[in-house]
Scaffold this active site. Structure first.
Site, mmCIF file in Angstrom:
data_model
loop_
_atom_site.group_PDB
_atom_site.id
_atom_site.type_symbol
_atom_site.label_atom_id
_atom_site.label_comp_id
_atom_site.label_asym_id
_atom_site.label_seq_id
_atom_site.Cartn_x
_atom_site.Cartn_y
_atom_site.Cartn_z
ATOM 1 N N HIS A 311 -11.055 90.560 91.313
ATOM 2 C CA HIS A 311 -10.440 91.861 91.101
ATOM 3 C C HIS A 311 -11.372 92.931 91.653
ATOM 4 O O HIS A 311 -12.588 92.787 91.591
ATOM 5 C CB HIS A 311 -10.199 92.099 89.603
ATOM 6 N N ASP A 368 -2.692 88.100 87.364
ATOM 7 C CA ASP A 368 -1.610 87.449 88.111
ATOM 8 C C ASP A 368 -1.626 85.923 87.999
ATOM 9 O O ASP A 368 -0.644 85.273 88.342
ATOM 10 C CB ASP A 368 -1.703 87.815 89.602
#
Length: 434
Positions: A311, A368
């Site tokens: 991320h 996700d």
């Protein structure tokens, strides 16, 4: 909006010139250099690809500490909200800044129900899209079309109209999402019901049909609430920044949100959960060799990309990913399903967390990684995954649009650049060019 504290200044020396840059501190302890006067006072701008080290605004909405894995909505930990709250409450919190009282909650819920229907003329739009149109394309186009049916939303709403503005878009976008799925599935539209909650209504509109009534399981309603809450806001991400940037031109809310939907569509942003499922399916077709997949991800010469890891901001385990992982187990248990993709995902996570390559680069599963498996288990088609992300992110987009309008320091966003093209050239007639 609370002001960032002035805690000192820094000196920037450019030749014989000395520029003083104020140092500000936010409520989370982060310190920033205020460079707003840099060009005017020093004749300089900054270069920061992807705005990785640039704050574009001050905001009261979400606090994110990527090093410690902390995510707060208006001061509330994401873990508490996911466990104890519901999406409608969190939507109110993000837009208004506080959790609703019982009276405020009931009014907000009533408005969501009242504004859930689309103008009947809009239902005909769905039949004009190609058979295999992506639901995100339909969603973005239909949302911006709302402005032609509700033109009174000009970006200058008074406070008492804010709930109507918010609930109208929250409720109608849910209906648009369900209708877009029904269109691609070739099934008749299922209209919203007044007796169902926000998430139960959405599940019913998605999966009910005249010949097969849908059984609404409370466990799945809870899971959908959790997923939407976890996606409701995430500071100045790509789609939220798009909403702020487009909104800074003082366009209406629908146009700004439509730009956020288009930004979210990308595989490096909201589309990543769809890419995770397609990646896991590819690994399964290839015999389920997770070790081979890990090695390919580490090989810079290999174009293979390991989706669902890493991320831009988090340098530890994404707190949302922990919650989604637990929710995934609960959903599969309720549905009595065993998904081979979950087994692959678990092994991928276990191997990555023990591999020095991932440890050194602090690449952990993100939001996700497991969300697509939940949607898949609940019966949602892969191309709808990003649509659910958009539904969840909608309260955050509305909150940032509203905050930017109310910020006295907010200006139309217009970044600078470093020009690298040719110097002055003069026009040469066509017949004289070699």
């Amino acid at each position: 909006m609370l002001e960032a504290r002035h805690v000192g200044s820094a000196e920037l020396r450019i030749g014989d010139r000395v520029c003083h840059l104020p140092i500000l501190e936010g409520n989370g302890g982060e310190r920033v250099l205020d460079i707003r006067r840099l060009r005017a006072d020093c004749g300089m701008t900054t270069l920061d690809y992807g705005y990785a080290n640039t704050a574009s605004c001050k905001s009261d909405i979400t606090y994110l500490n990527g090093e410690e894995g902390v995510l707060l909505y208006r001061g509330y930990p994401i873990e508490e909200l996911a466990e104890k709250s519901r999406f409608v409450e969190v939507a109110y919190l993000l837009v208004h800044g506080s959790l609703p009282t019982r009276k405020e909650h009931d009014r907000f819920s009533d408005l969501l129900n009242r504004h859930s229907l689309l103008h009947e003329d809009m239902t005909h739009f769905f039949y004009r899209y190609p058979e295999h149109a992506h639901p995100m394309a339909i969603l973005s186009a239909m949302v911006v079309s709302l402005s032609t049916f509700y033109p009174e939303l000009s970006g200058n709403d008074v406070d008492e109209e804010l709930d109507i503005t918010t609930t109208r878009l929250l409720s109608k976008m849910r209906t648009i999402a369900a209708f877009s799925y029904k269109k691609t599935a070739g099934e008749p539209f299922v209209y919203p019901r007044h007796d169902l909650s926000y998430c139960a209504n959405f599940l019913n509109m998605m999966f009910s049909s005249p010949v097969s009534p849908y059984e609404i399981k409370p466990e799945l309603v809870k899971a959908l609430n959790v997923l939407l809450i976890l996606h409701a806001d995430h500071e100045q991400n790509c789609s939220t920044s798009a909403v702020r940037l487009v909104g800074s031109a003082r366009v209406n809310l629908y146009a700004a949100v439509s730009s956020g939907i288009c930004a979210l569509w990308g595989p490096l942003h909201g589309g990543a959960n769809q890419m995770v499922i397609e990646m896991l399916e590819g690994i399964a077709r290839d015999g389920g060799d997770v070790k081979k997949c890990i090695e390919r991800a580490k090989d810079r010469r290999d174009p293979f990309r390991l989706y669902g890891f890493g991320h831009r901001v988090y340098k530890t385990y994404d707190p949302r990913a922990r919650i989604i992982k637990n929710t995934c187990h609960e959903v599969l248990q309720v549905l009595n399903k065993k998904d081979p993709l979950l087994d692959i995902a678990r092994e991928l996570e276990a191997r990555a967390l023990e591999d020095d390559f991932f440890i050194e680069r602090r690449l952990y599963p993100n939001v996700d990684f497991y969300s697509g498996i939940i949607y898949r288990a609940m019966g949602f088609p892969t191309e709808m995954f990003t649509v659910f992300f958009a539904l969840g992110r909608l309260p955050g987009w509305i909150a940032h649009w509203k905050e930017s309008l109310e910020d006295p320091e907010f200006r139309i966003q217009r970044p600078r650049q470093v020009y690298t093209g040719p110097n002055l050239r003069h026009y040469v007639p066509l017949d004289k060019r070699s």
